[in-house]
Scaffold this motif. Structure first.
Motif, mmCIF file in Angstrom:
data_model
loop_
_atom_site.group_PDB
_atom_site.id
_atom_site.type_symbol
_atom_site.label_atom_id
_atom_site.label_comp_id
_atom_site.label_asym_id
_atom_site.label_seq_id
_atom_site.Cartn_x
_atom_site.Cartn_y
_atom_site.Cartn_z
ATOM 1 N N HIS A 122 -3.988 -0.437 -1.705
ATOM 2 C CA HIS A 122 -5.242 -0.245 -2.438
ATOM 3 C C HIS A 122 -4.933 0.052 -3.910
ATOM 4 C CE1 HIS A 122 -9.088 1.388 -3.715
ATOM 5 N NE2 HIS A 122 -9.620 0.858 -2.619
ATOM 6 N N PRO A 123 -5.679 -0.548 -4.827
ATOM 7 C CA PRO A 123 -5.424 -0.318 -6.262
ATOM 8 C C PRO A 123 -5.481 1.153 -6.673
ATOM 9 C CG PRO A 123 -6.916 -2.168 -5.969
ATOM 10 C CD PRO A 123 -6.723 -1.551 -4.612
ATOM 11 N N ALA A 124 -6.389 1.916 -6.108
ATOM 12 C CA ALA A 124 -6.483 3.341 -6.460
ATOM 13 C C ALA A 124 -5.234 4.087 -5.995
ATOM 14 C CB ALA A 124 -7.730 3.964 -5.851
ATOM 15 N N HIS A 125 -4.739 3.732 -4.835
ATOM 16 C CA HIS A 125 -3.521 4.353 -4.308
ATOM 17 C C HIS A 125 -2.340 4.028 -5.226
ATOM 18 C CE1 HIS A 125 -1.048 5.920 -0.914
ATOM 19 N NE2 HIS A 125 -0.132 5.159 -1.496
ATOM 20 N N ARG A 126 -2.211 2.756 -5.571
ATOM 21 C CA ARG A 126 -1.104 2.340 -6.436
ATOM 22 C C ARG A 126 -1.186 3.015 -7.807
ATOM 23 N NH1 ARG A 126 -2.412 -2.979 -4.654
ATOM 24 N NH2 ARG A 126 -2.988 -3.495 -6.787
ATOM 25 N N ALA A 127 -2.392 3.139 -8.338
ATOM 26 C CA ALA A 127 -2.563 3.801 -9.637
ATOM 27 C C ALA A 127 -2.164 5.271 -9.563
ATOM 28 C CB ALA A 127 -4.006 3.665 -10.121
ATOM 29 N N ALA A 128 -2.534 5.932 -8.465
ATOM 30 C CA ALA A 128 -2.179 7.346 -8.306
ATOM 31 C C ALA A 128 -0.669 7.516 -8.195
ATOM 32 C CB ALA A 128 -2.884 7.934 -7.085
ATOM 33 N N VAL A 129 -0.028 6.646 -7.434
ATOM 34 C CA VAL A 129 1.430 6.715 -7.290
ATOM 35 C C VAL A 129 2.098 6.481 -8.644
ATOM 36 C CG1 VAL A 129 3.441 5.542 -6.287
ATOM 37 C CG2 VAL A 129 1.477 6.117 -4.841
ATOM 38 N N THR A 130 1.602 5.511 -9.392
ATOM 39 C CA THR A 130 2.151 5.226 -10.715
ATOM 40 C C THR A 130 2.029 6.436 -11.629
ATOM 41 O OG1 THR A 130 1.688 2.874 -10.502
ATOM 42 C CG2 THR A 130 1.932 3.724 -12.743
ATOM 43 N N MET A 131 0.878 7.081 -11.607
ATOM 44 C CA MET A 131 0.671 8.258 -12.461
ATOM 45 C C MET A 131 1.583 9.414 -12.050
ATOM 46 S SD MET A 131 -0.585 9.801 -14.962
ATOM 47 C CE MET A 131 -2.045 9.106 -15.619
#
Length: 85
Positions: free
Chosen positions: A11-20
């Motif tokens: 999920h894009p939100a999951h990937r964004a959170a991991v990236t942050m």
């Protein structure tokens, strides 16, 4: 909190959170390495991990209990970690 709400790693939100989170940890690593180069931190990787945990706890606490809750002590905790490093 986004990782709990979006547990699917695709999920894009999951990937964004991991990236942050990875960026925050990397930045703490850079900052603690700089402290170590000035003999101000004996174990920079450990300190970076500890500060990352303080940050994560602060995020969660502030969302659940407001900034007036336990999150208000984050700076004191971070300063204590820096003092003993």
């Amino acid at each position: 909190m986004a990782l709990a709400e979006f547990p699917d790693p695709a999920h894009p939100a999951h990937r964004a959170a991991v990236t942050m989170k990875a960026w925050v940890r990397e930045r703490f690593g850079q900052l603690t390495a700089a402290l170590a180069s000035e003999d101000l931190a004996a174990r920079p990787e450990l300190l970076a991990d500890q500060l990352s945990l303080v940050m994560e706890g602060t995020y969660a606490s502030a969302q659940a209990l407001s900034a007036a809750g336990p999150a208000r002590h984050a700076r004191t905790v971070a300063e204590s970690l820096l003092d003993v490093s």
